[in-house]
Design an enzyme around this catalytic site. Structure first.
Site, PDB file in Angstrom:
ATOM      1  CB  SER A  88       1.007   0.465  -5.864  1.00  0.00           C
ATOM      2  OG  SER A  88       1.302  -0.331  -4.749  1.00  0.00           O
ATOM      3  CB  SER A 104      -2.125  -0.299  -3.070  1.00  0.00           C
ATOM      4  OG  SER A 104      -1.322   0.828  -3.420  1.00  0.00           O
ATOM      5  CE  LYS A 114      -3.092   3.790  -4.204  1.00  0.00           C
ATOM      6  NZ  LYS A 114      -1.715   3.296  -4.440  1.00  0.00           N
TER       7      LYS A 114
END
Length: 576
Positions: free
Chosen positions: A238, A214, A139
């Protein structure tokens, strides 16, 4: 008659105003130039991936890349360890597939070209870690040396970090090869995946749906088959939203089971809601293998704040029947028909397999969400969060939030009072954005601790091992998560409690679910409920998941429960 001559002060004011506009325009143009450069770098990275894969295929035309992609992580790792599958073949198989998924969904922000160098340094005779030769995706907000951690902010472009996060360091020591960084929502405080720099990431299963966020770039890439193992973060769901929306598995560990050193947060300093870093993969066994690899001496030595708890194989491999609590709704966000059915069907499968299912009465979720989560995250009135956006070109869909956060406490109190009779949930959200004194914050932290103890006491009174819970789904239409922030109630509760929780896909949305959705009104019948009904609609065939929860520090038991759910669902699908 003579024309009036402008006074000197007027000329000076006009000139100053013109100069200010000119400076702002120059700054605005400079920021857009940075955005353009970041997008060009993203495109160059994809072109480098394409070039690398083409070169490999020319040199090795007989390698069956499709068969490599069909292997699970344990199968693939075993073949690499045995020497029957060269790491080079695995690497380029995934680079090629990742490129395809990136073109389809816009999930990759950066190709880490040094991964090719790392691949070349893997030697047949060297000591092999558990993830030796495995390409992994990372990420955006997890630091990788020499690369930006942007979080969707223009100010973070061209600011490569000097050191790998502890997570990435341990991955490399275990032989893994980080090869791409993936897209996120701006500031990470959203369960969509969109920012001004790289744009919207789409769900690989249906492009009109969000992949979640996210960690949405990870969800899209793994869900589309472009990565076999990835890593994200979770402050309110997330990791779990992308996993559930894209039909894969994820584990949000207890906050400090894995090191967060070198992992960037959207809100620095807040301690009310516990973030975590965790793995995402196609199946539970892959998550277990990952945790075995990470919970090692390197992790404990590189970050001494992480408790030295190696992976407990005995707990994970146990076959003893479980005593499982469950609930179908949190009485705050009405579950979609598919969500409710997912829990009921999973409950039935578990009972038929010999486990005991016990109803768990969930109370005061609304209070926890407003006071522990929203108020806790923005205890300074949103000041720290707002600083992230200073000097940015765009503030996404947060215009009203920004106005509220900048308003004085008396204004927030007044607006909360005015809106309470008409939109009680909005009233509570506004009230939760008040700035707190130090005394109030300490009192809040004490209240959060007491609430956690009460929840555990209720859990132990029922003598539970684990808990089965709904997970928001199916995937919402793109654009809706930003309008439906209150729908994080099912996930954020376990960040507040700091419990380990995993997501396992168990079913698909059906035509019957769609018909029942027409009667969906929600518990409050406000615009959030109406918006959620629309966001759920037309999702036939999309995955629906459940959450599997355990007590703090019991990740192995959580994974064991997830594995049980996954196995029973697979058996059922094979019979059908």
């Amino acid at each position: 008659m003579r024309a009036a001559v402008p006074s000197v002060p007027a000329v000076l004011c006009g000139s100053a105003g013109l100069l200010l506009l000119l400076l702002r325009w120059r700054r605005w143009r400079g920021l857009w130039r940075k955005v353009k450069e970041a997008r060009e770098r993203q495109e160059r990275g994809l072109e480098q991936m394409d070039k690398a894969v083409r070169a490999f295929r020319q040199q090795h035309p007989s390698v069956n890349l499709v068969s490599i992609l069909s292997l699970s992580l344990p199968e693939l790792s075993k073949k690499i360890q045995e020497g029957s599958l060269p790491p080079e073949h695995v690497f380029y198989a995934y680079v090629g597939k990742a490129l395809q998924i990136a073109r389809e969904t816009n999930c990759i922000t950066e190709y880490m070209q040094e991964s090719e160098t790392q691949l070349q340094h893997t030697k047949p005779g060297e000591k092999k870690g558990l993830l030796y030769g495995v390409p992994v995706s990372i990420k955006d907000s997890i630091n990788c040396q020499g690369h930006d951690s942007m979080l969707g902010f223009v100010k973070n472009i061209d600011k490569p970090v000097a050191e790998d996060s502890v997570l990435v360091q341990v991955l490399k020591r275990q032989g893994a090869i980080p090869f791409v960084k993936t897209n996120v929502s701006q500031s990470l405080i959203s369960y969509d995946c969109n920012n001004l720099i790289f744009g919207q990431t789409c769900n690989p299963l249906l492009y009109t749906r969000t992949p979640g966020g996210s960690s949405g770039g990870e969800g899209a890439l793994i869900g589309g088959g472009g990565s076999i193992l990835g890593f994200g973060t979770d402050l309110g769901g997330s990791l779990r939203f992308p996993a559930a929306f894209c039909g894969i598995c994820a584990l949000k560990p207890t906050g400090n089971r894995l090191s967060k050193k070198g992992v960037i947060s959207g809100i620095f300093g807040q301690k009310s809601v516990t973030p975590a870093v965790g793995p995402m993969a196609k199946d539970v066994e892959s998550l277990a293998l990952c945790m075995r690899a990470l919970l090692c001496e390197d992790m404990f030595n590189l970050d001494s704040t992480v408790p030295p708890l190696p992976f407990n194989e005995e707990v994970y491999s146990s076959t003893q029947p479980l005593r499982i609590g469950y609930y179908e709704t949190d009485f705050f966000t009405m579950p979609s028909p598919a969500m409710r059915r997912a829990v009921r069907e999973t409950k039935q499968l578990l009972e038929e397999a010999g486990h005991t299912l016990v109803p768990f009465e969930l109370t005061n979720v609304d209070y926890s969400l407003y006071n522990f989560c929203f108020r806790g995250m923005f205890a300074d009135g949103g000041v720290t969060f707002l600083k992230n956006f200073e000097g940015e070109l765009e503030k996404g869909n947060l215009g009203i939030f920004f106005w509220l956060a900048k308003s004085p406490n008396w204004m927030k109190t007044l607006l909360s009072w005015i809106t309470k009779p008409f939109v009680p949930r909005l009233s509570n959200v506004i009230r939760s954005l008040r700035a707190n004194t130090v005394e109030e914050l300490w009192s809040l932290h004490h209240e959060i601790e007491e609430s956690c103890h009460q929840f555990i006491a209720q859990w132990k009174k029922l003598n539970l091992d684990v808990m089965l819970c709904p997970m928001l789904g199916p995937a919402l239409l793109i654009g809706y998560p930003a309008k439906l922030s209150v729908a994080v109630s099912y996930t954020m509760l376990y960040n507040s409690l700091d419990f380990p929780v995993g997501v396992v896909p168990v079913t698909l949305a059906t035509d019957e679910d769609e018909k029942e959705l027409k009667n969906y009104q929600g518990y409050f019948r406000d615009w959030w409920d109406r918006g959620l009904a629309t966001a759920f609609s037309s999702a036939e065939g999309m995955p629906v998941a459940v959450q599997c929860v355990a007590l703090p520090w019991q990740e192995e038991l959580c994974l064991r429960f997830m594995k049980e759910v996954e196995t029973l669902v697979m058996k059922k699908n094979m019979i059908v």
